[in-house]
Design an enzyme around this catalytic site. Structure first.
Site, PDB file in Angstrom:
ATOM      1  N   SER A 280       0.824  -1.204   0.000  1.00 25.59           N
ATOM      2  CA  SER A 280       0.000   0.000   0.000  1.00 25.59           C
ATOM      3  C   SER A 280       0.861   1.258   0.000  1.00 25.59           C
ATOM      4  CB  SER A 280      -0.929   0.020   1.208  1.00 25.59           C
ATOM      5  OG  SER A 280      -0.427  -0.755   2.254  1.00 25.59           O
TER       6      SER A 280
ATOM      7  N   HIS B  62      -5.015  -0.626  -1.908  1.00 30.56           N
ATOM      8  CA  HIS B  62      -4.155  -1.492  -2.717  1.00 30.56           C
ATOM      9  C   HIS B  62      -4.726  -1.484  -4.134  1.00 30.56           C
ATOM     10  CE1 HIS B  62      -2.018  -3.839   0.510  1.00 30.56           C
ATOM     11  NE2 HIS B  62      -3.017  -3.346   1.219  1.00 30.56           N
TER      12      HIS B  62
ATOM     13  N   HIS C 224      -4.158 -10.869  -0.502  1.00 34.00           N
ATOM     14  CA  HIS C 224      -3.730 -11.472   0.760  1.00 34.00           C
ATOM     15  C   HIS C 224      -4.487 -12.768   1.030  1.00 34.00           C
ATOM     16  CE1 HIS C 224      -2.805  -7.164   1.148  1.00 34.00           C
ATOM     17  NE2 HIS C 224      -1.809  -7.542   1.916  1.00 34.00           N
TER      18      HIS C 224
ATOM     19  N   TYR D 136      -5.696 -13.566   3.855  1.00 27.71           N
ATOM     20  CA  TYR D 136      -6.843 -13.301   4.740  1.00 27.71           C
ATOM     21  C   TYR D 136      -8.090 -12.868   3.981  1.00 27.71           C
ATOM     22  CZ  TYR D 136      -5.352  -8.360   4.445  1.00 27.71           C
ATOM     23  OH  TYR D 136      -4.974  -7.122   4.005  1.00 27.71           O
ATOM     24  N   GLU D 137      -7.924 -12.466   2.714  1.00 29.29           N
ATOM     25  CA  GLU D 137      -9.095 -12.119   1.907  1.00 29.29           C
ATOM     26  C   GLU D 137      -9.813 -13.366   1.422  1.00 29.29           C
ATOM     27  OE1 GLU D 137      -8.299  -8.728  -1.035  1.00 29.29           O
ATOM     28  OE2 GLU D 137      -6.296  -9.328  -0.429  1.00 29.29           O
TER      29      GLU D 137
ATOM     30  N   ALA E  26       3.903  -2.837   4.518  1.00 33.27           N
ATOM     31  CA  ALA E  26       3.783  -2.071   5.750  1.00 33.27           C
ATOM     32  C   ALA E  26       3.765  -3.094   6.877  1.00 33.27           C
ATOM     33  CB  ALA E  26       2.495  -1.265   5.749  1.00 33.27           C
TER      34      ALA E  26
ATOM     35  N   MET F 229       1.206  -9.246   7.430  1.00 35.25           N
ATOM     36  CA  MET F 229       0.290 -10.286   6.937  1.00 35.25           C
ATOM     37  C   MET F 229       0.542 -10.619   5.468  1.00 35.25           C
ATOM     38  SD  MET F 229      -3.146  -8.587   8.513  1.00 35.25           S
ATOM     39  CE  MET F 229      -3.143  -7.806  10.141  1.00 35.25           C
ATOM     40  N   SER F 230       1.737 -10.348   4.986  1.00 33.36           N
ATOM     41  CA  SER F 230       2.006 -10.577   3.557  1.00 33.36           C
ATOM     42  C   SER F 230       3.454 -11.019   3.364  1.00 33.36           C
ATOM     43  CB  SER F 230       1.743  -9.285   2.771  1.00 33.36           C
ATOM     44  OG  SER F 230       2.703  -8.296   3.078  1.00 33.36           O
TER      45      SER F 230
ATOM     46  N   ASN G   5       3.542   1.309  12.241  1.00 34.91           N
ATOM     47  CA  ASN G   5       2.999   1.475  13.608  1.00 34.91           C
ATOM     48  C   ASN G   5       3.853   0.656  14.570  1.00 34.91           C
ATOM     49  OD1 ASN G   5       1.359  -0.694  11.944  1.00 34.91           O
ATOM     50  ND2 ASN G   5       1.382  -1.402  14.060  1.00 34.91           N
TER      51      ASN G   5
ATOM     52  N   HIS H 252      -6.247   0.797  10.637  1.00 35.35           N
ATOM     53  CA  HIS H 252      -5.759   0.613   9.265  1.00 35.35           C
ATOM     54  C   HIS H 252      -5.504   1.970   8.605  1.00 35.35           C
ATOM     55  CE1 HIS H 252      -4.996  -1.251   5.449  1.00 35.35           C
ATOM     56  NE2 HIS H 252      -6.021  -0.659   4.871  1.00 35.35           N
TER      57      HIS H 252
HETATM   58  N1  HPA Z   1       0.411  -6.210  12.523  1.00 36.51           N
HETATM   59  C1  HPA Z   1       0.171  -6.945  11.412  1.00 36.51           C
HETATM   60  N2  HPA Z   1       0.196  -6.440  10.194  1.00 36.51           N
HETATM   61  C2  HPA Z   1       0.483  -5.142  10.061  1.00 36.51           C
HETATM   62  C3  HPA Z   1       0.746  -4.321  11.169  1.00 36.51           C
HETATM   63  C4  HPA Z   1       0.705  -4.890  12.467  1.00 36.51           C
HETATM   64  O1  HPA Z   1       0.928  -4.231  13.494  1.00 36.51           O
HETATM   65  N3  HPA Z   1       0.999  -3.069  10.684  1.00 36.51           N
HETATM   66  C5  HPA Z   1       0.898  -3.160   9.327  1.00 36.51           C
HETATM   67  N4  HPA Z   1       0.588  -4.401   8.944  1.00 36.51           N
END
Ligand code: HPA
Length: 288
Positions: free
Chosen positions: A36, A67, A89, A91-92, A119, A217-218, A241, A253
């Site tokens: 992203s 995305h 992803h 998770y989708e 990210a 998650m990727s 973050n 998000h």
């Molecule tokens: N956890 C999981 N996936 C993420 C995070 C997170 O803190 N930040 C960005 N993608």
């Protein structure tokens, strides 16, 4: 597990390769999968051709806001590149074969190296939001592997070595590219979780004990699929973050997207410098 027969996987990739080659009859040296907020990398490519994912045969199209899905092929700083902007992803609900379809397409187009970006949450307290971190190794905690099911012999071996997923030579070039642009690039181990919920503070404490510095998650499925195919893999996380519990903030998000967008130009500068360096001094053949 939903898994395509090996010949289907190869046929689908061939269809996609043919589609791209008909529109851009070149061989890219470097591939990039941009998470992203990195769409602007594609804007730097000249003599470029853009192909929305929906037009490429068998290419899965992302549904996550932020995305966009587009392949940009062209020339970046004198180097032929193929940039996938946006990814799907697990998770989708996408099967792993679809999650790694784009990465495999880059490899079949001829990319010797692919840099994966994402990210990620910073587990190490020193990884501040907005900073960039080069991935040096990973923990696959997604509960799935893109190589599960019948092995596609045409892509790589049944039991591929994963002792150096993130190529050291390419990593060294990334470090030098960052230094040339005055960009600070940390180093860390990336833990891939299935998502889509963010982690709990207890899970983050567990990941820290396991040796992870970053969480997301990727990326790991693509890294495994590319390594399987003998491609040099690089990885860079934008720390969007502090991971859950590392600071008092809650995770959203929107924040993740904003910080990633903010760091985008620095990451783009590093990748442009990498392309320039690879154009001037190519890497020796891929490490198969
Ligand atoms: N956890 C999981 N996936 C993420 C995070 C997170 O803190 N930040 C960005 N993608």
């Amino acid at each position: 597990m939903v898994q395509s027969a090996p010949e289907t996987t190869l046929n689908r990739l061939d269809d996609a390769v043919r589609y791209v080659r008909e529109r851009w009859p070149h061989t890219p040296t470097l591939g990039v999968i941009a998470g992203s907020g990195l769409g602007l990398l594609g804007d730097l490519a000249t003599e470029s051709v853009r192909m929305p994912y929906g037009t490429i045969p068998h290419m899965p199209t992302p549904s996550v806001v932020g995305h966009s899905g587009e392949l940009v092929v062209g020339t970046l700083a004198g180097l032929r590149v193929a940039i996938l902007s946006g990814r799907v992803h697990h998770y989708e609900g996408w099967p792993m074969g679809d999650v790694v379809f784009g990465a495999r397409l880059l490899a079949r187009l001829g990319c010797e190296s692919v840099v994966l970006t994402n990210a990620a949450g910073g587990i190490h307290p020193w990884l501040l939001p907005g900073s960039l971190c080069r991935i040096v190794d990973h923990l696959n905690l997604m509960g799935a592997n893109p190589l599960g099911g019948p092995n596609v012999e045409g892509l790589g071996p049944r039991f591929p070595d994963m002792s150096a997923v993130y190529d050291r030579v390419l990593g060294d070039r990334l470090d030098r590219a960052a230094a040339a642009r005055g960009v600070v690039l940390g180093r860390g181990v990336y833990a891939a979780m299935s998502g889509p919920s963010y982690e709990t503070p207890a899970e983050i404490r567990m990941l820290r004990v396991l040796g992870a510095d970053l969480v997301g998650m990727s990326t790991v499925p693509e890294a495994i699929a590319l390594r399987h195919m003998g491609v040099r893999v690089g990885g860079i996380s934008v720390v969007s973050n502090h991971a859950a519990g590392v600071s008092a903030e809650l995770l959203s998000h929107d924040d993740v997207k904003h910080v990633a967008l903010d760091a985008g130009p620095r990451l783009v500068a590093v990748l442009e410098a990498l392309a320039r360096a690879l154009a001037e001094e190519p890497l020796a053949g891929a490490v198969r």
